[in-house]
Design a protein around this motif. Structure first.
Motif, PDB file in Angstrom:
ATOM      1  N   MET A  88       0.843  -1.188   0.000  1.00 45.69           N
ATOM      2  CA  MET A  88       0.000   0.000   0.000  1.00 45.69           C
ATOM      3  C   MET A  88       0.884   1.245   0.000  1.00 45.69           C
ATOM      4  O   MET A  88       1.902   1.306   0.663  1.00 45.69           O
ATOM      5  N   ARG A  89       0.486   2.244  -0.770  1.00 42.51           N
ATOM      6  CA  ARG A  89       1.229   3.507  -0.846  1.00 42.51           C
ATOM      7  C   ARG A  89       0.619   4.478   0.165  1.00 42.51           C
ATOM      8  O   ARG A  89      -0.566   4.813   0.087  1.00 42.51           O
ATOM      9  N   ILE A  90       1.431   4.934   1.110  1.00 42.28           N
ATOM     10  CA  ILE A  90       0.919   5.709   2.238  1.00 42.28           C
ATOM     11  C   ILE A  90       1.634   7.061   2.334  1.00 42.28           C
ATOM     12  O   ILE A  90       2.860   7.141   2.176  1.00 42.28           O
TER      13      ILE A  90
ATOM     14  N   ALA B  87       6.416  -3.408   7.221  1.00 43.99           N
ATOM     15  CA  ALA B  87       5.221  -4.211   6.915  1.00 43.99           C
ATOM     16  C   ALA B  87       4.959  -4.244   5.408  1.00 43.99           C
ATOM     17  O   ALA B  87       3.859  -4.596   4.971  1.00 43.99           O
ATOM     18  N   ASN B  88       5.984  -3.881   4.628  1.00 41.35           N
ATOM     19  CA  ASN B  88       5.937  -3.961   3.159  1.00 41.35           C
ATOM     20  C   ASN B  88       5.031  -2.920   2.503  1.00 41.35           C
ATOM     21  O   ASN B  88       4.567  -3.113   1.378  1.00 41.35           O
ATOM     22  N   HIS B  89       4.764  -1.826   3.226  1.00 41.29           N
ATOM     23  CA  HIS B  89       4.059  -0.710   2.610  1.00 41.29           C
ATOM     24  C   HIS B  89       5.097   0.257   2.043  1.00 41.29           C
ATOM     25  O   HIS B  89       6.279   0.234   2.428  1.00 41.29           O
TER      26      HIS B  89
ATOM     27  N   PRO C 273      -1.558   8.693  -3.137  1.00 44.42           N
ATOM     28  CA  PRO C 273      -1.432   7.617  -2.138  1.00 44.42           C
ATOM     29  C   PRO C 273      -2.719   6.800  -2.026  1.00 44.42           C
ATOM     30  O   PRO C 273      -3.799   7.248  -2.426  1.00 44.42           O
ATOM     31  N   ASP C 274      -2.566   5.595  -1.472  1.00 44.67           N
ATOM     32  CA  ASP C 274      -3.734   4.743  -1.209  1.00 44.67           C
ATOM     33  C   ASP C 274      -4.363   5.082   0.141  1.00 44.67           C
ATOM     34  O   ASP C 274      -5.506   4.696   0.411  1.00 44.67           O
ATOM     35  N   LEU C 275      -3.602   5.751   1.001  1.00 48.11           N
ATOM     36  CA  LEU C 275      -4.080   6.097   2.351  1.00 48.11           C
ATOM     37  C   LEU C 275      -3.227   7.225   2.902  1.00 48.11           C
ATOM     38  O   LEU C 275      -2.031   7.318   2.592  1.00 48.11           O
TER      39      LEU C 275
END
Length: 225
Positions: free
Chosen positions: A1-3, A23-25, A46-48
């Motif tokens: 996930m892109r944060i 955590a692989n983000h 971003p995704d979040l």
């Protein structure tokens, strides 16, 4: 996930970057304030987004205003707000505002890495997650809501399952009815609780709060989606 992270505390900001990357983000940006937030969201998609309630320069409500703006301008972007304390007015503003998935978590929760990462994942998938202390404080200051008396037994049972965070499919399975029937119950619940579509972007959360304050149960860790 892109944060995307917006947090003024260097220690917490860098800690979040490390925690999320482990955590692989992917952390697309880590900002110390909200001055470049809007443009950075456009540039990085971003995704979040995770941001602090209080940001420079005044450390009052810059973060909450940025969160409200992001939710209005990017309703598909899940937003996680971190707060040192329960900011009751801010929490209410966020919950009742139009927008997409939302998280309101106390910073102490970040220390529980597993729970924090689980909350981030659920919010990215569309859930609304409120810190249990936020829910408890909101309920303690509100008068008991009598709108629950308008619900039928079946609608009240459906609302109790919503408050447990169950999806429509899970509710249908629990009540041995079709998902179409569950949707009808939920529509009736929203109408009887006066939760109109144009009044709130989180009607399931608001309905669950009515259920809880009426005495439907203790707030659970992680509120309903």
């Amino acid at each position: 996930m892109r944060i995307l992270i917006c947090e003024d505390s260097v220690l917490l900001r860098e800690g979040l970057v490390r925690l999320l990357e482990d955590a692989n983000h992917v952390v697309v940006a880590a900002l110390p304030d909200a001055t470049q937030l809007d443009q950075t969201v456009v540039d990085t998609a971003p995704d979040l987004c995770i941001l602090d309630v209080r940001l420079p320069p005044t450390y009052t409500d810059e973060g909450i205003r940025a969160a409200l703006r992001l939710r209005a301008q990017h309703p598909a972007l899940p937003v996680v707000v971190l707060s040192q304390y329960v900011e009751e007015r801010y929490a209410t503003d966020l919950i009742t505002a139009q927008g997409g998935a939302l998280g309101y978590l106390l910073k102490d929760r970040v220390a529980d890495v597993t729970d924090f990462l689980d909350a981030v994942t659920r919010i990215s998938q569309g859930a609304t997650v409120l810190d249990p202390e936020v829910v408890a404080q909101l309920l303690s200051r509100r008068p008991k809501d009598e709108r629950m008396r308008r619900l039928t037994d079946r609608e009240a049972s459906t609302l109790a399952l919503i408050a447990e965070g169950k999806s429509n499919q899970a509710i249908a399975s629990t009540l041995f009815v079709s998902e179409a029937s569950v949707e009808k119950y939920i529509t009736a619940i929203f109408q009887k609780l006066d939760l109109e579509p144009d009044e709130s972007g989180n009607r399931r959360v608001l309905a669950a709060l009515v259920h809880l304050e009426y005495g439907g149960g203790q707030p659970q860790a992680g509120a309903p989606s």
